[in-house]
Write an enzyme that holds these catalytic residues in place. Structure first.
Site, PDB file in Angstrom:
ATOM      1  N   HIS A 104       0.837  -1.205   0.000  1.00  0.00           N
ATOM      2  CA  HIS A 104       0.000   0.000   0.000  1.00  0.00           C
ATOM      3  C   HIS A 104       0.873   1.257   0.000  1.00  0.00           C
ATOM      4  O   HIS A 104       1.935   1.278   0.626  1.00  0.00           O
ATOM      5  CB  HIS A 104      -0.916   0.017   1.235  1.00  0.00           C
ATOM      6  N   ASP A 127      -7.387 -12.768  -2.699  1.00  0.00           N
ATOM      7  CA  ASP A 127      -6.561 -11.552  -2.730  1.00  0.00           C
ATOM      8  C   ASP A 127      -5.947 -11.388  -4.121  1.00  0.00           C
ATOM      9  O   ASP A 127      -4.865 -10.825  -4.275  1.00  0.00           O
ATOM     10  CB  ASP A 127      -5.474 -11.573  -1.645  1.00  0.00           C
TER      11      ASP A 127
HETATM   12 ZN    ZN Z   1      -3.334  -6.776   2.302  1.00  0.00          ZN
END
Ligand code: ZN
Length: 388
Positions: free
Chosen positions: A142, A273
């Site tokens: 991120h 994911d």
């Molecule tokens: Zn993650």
């Protein structure tokens, strides 16, 4: 009307050999042994020829697929959704990783806007926002520029009704517990993840209402026998459902078997994911604002550090996750199915209408070959995929 005959029906807790299912519109209306489910005239009949019929899979963590990334381009959600039935997926949470809040809200609007005309595919049930209230020490792939501390003002418009279904956040951050309590009251499922929480901090988050853990063991401290941290708290606390990427890359294969034995089908929830590279050739793909280098099995951030440092999502197919769980643990198919059908449905409060093949439930079903490969997927009562 849709009528499936001659199937071995595996719905969690129940097996019917030579079974039939009838659906009217988007709902299942009858399930039973051959002869107990009358075929309506004019119905589309699928002869399963003994194949296994299971409930459609629900993926609570999917970043994108087929070259499209939901964080970079939320408007691609419905297009990607049309391709997901090839993996047996009939419902999912498009996952938006840490990004400006406008991007999260844009995704909520895309989902809340409802299905486009002539749409046939997996239904987005709302958004999974992974961030921005994450611990910078566990940021993973991120962008730290967009990380924030939890604040009521930032989440003012977030509710299950508005399209926010699941929020991953770090419970140890200042202000986190208040945000958890507020969002839970608005029907949002709160998950703990990308976190440095101690055991006690994690339990405080659970006490505030968090009920899920995001990709167990990844983006959290390691489990220590005296210092359990978030992974130990998630495993030990019977209130928690635990998200897990069973690709043999995000954890050692032996851990798949260990968590299965610790959590069982009611608390273990398999997710993919998966990111934009799912269904695409290896190479360079997008995740949020970053480039990711994808090989035959894994996705790693291209952040200037030596390749192989940071995992950035996966290219795991949901049906492969099912095969991995069965192969590694030797568990019965019916129990493995729970981890991607009834268990995620229950977490979202949708267990009265999704996750089972039963009258009144949404007609989301998958025909599997004996080696658990997807043959046909029915989403909301429509044939959404047939293997060639
Ligand atoms: Zn993650």
């Amino acid at each position: 009307m849709l009528h499936i005959v001659n199937a071995t029906i595996h719905s969690p807790g129940r097996v019917i050999s030579r079974g039939s299912v009838a659906a009217d519109g988007s709902r299942i209306v009858a399930v039973g042994p051959a002869g107990e489910v009358p075929v309506a005239s004019g119905a589309t009949v699928i002869n399963a020829a003994g194949s296994i019929l299971v409930p459609g899979f629900i993926d609570l963590q999917l970043n994108g697929a087929f070259g499209d990334d939901f964080t970079a381009n939320p408007e691609t959600i419905w297009r990607v959704a049309e391709g997901l039935p090839r993996y047996g997926v009939t419902a999912f949470l498009p996952t938006i990783i840490t990004s400006p809040l406008e991007q999260v809200e844009a995704a909520m609007r895309v989902v809340a806007g409802g299905r486009p005309k002539a749409f046939r595919g997996a239904l987005p049930l709302g958004v999974h926002a992974e961030g921005p209230f994450l611990n910078p020490k566990k940021k993973g792939a991120h962008n730290p520029r967009h990380l924030r501390l939890p604040a009521a003002a930032d989440t003012a418009g977030w509710s299950a009704d508005a399209g926010m279904r699941l929020l991953t956040m770090a419970p140890e951050l200042p202000g986190a517990l208040d945000v958890i309590r507020t969002l839970v009251a608005r029907g949002v499922v709160v998950s703990t993840g990308h976190s440095m929480a101690t055991f006690e901090e994690a339990v405080a988050g659970f006490d505030a209402g968090a009920r899920y853990g995001t990709h167990l063991f990844n983006a959290m401290p390691s489990l220590g026998h005296r210092d359990l941290g978030l992974p130990g708290a998630l495993l030990a606390d019977g209130r928690m459902t635990v998200g897990f990427i069973a690709d043999g890359i995000h954890t050692h294969r032996a851990i798949v078997d260990l968590v299965w034995r610790m959590l069982g089908p009611k608390r273990l929830n398999l997710v993919t994911d998966a990111m934009a590279a799912l269904g695409m050739p290896a190479g360079r793909h997008r995740l949020g604002e970053y480039d990711v280098i994808v090989d035959a099995t894994s996705c790693r951030l291209d952040d200037g550090t030596p390749a192989g440092s940071v995992l950035a999502g996966s290219i795991l197919e949901m049906d492969q996750a099912l095969r991995n769980l069965v192969e590694i643990t030797g568990c019965p198919l019916g129990e493995a199915l729970e981890t991607m059908t009834t268990t995620p449905a229950k977490l979202l409060g949708l267990d009265g209408e999704r996750g089972r093949i039963a009258p009144g439930f949404v007609a989301d079903m998958v025909l599997l070959s004996p080696d658990l490969r997807v043959q046909t997927t029915i989403a909301s009562g429509e044939i959404a995929y047939t293997a060639v």
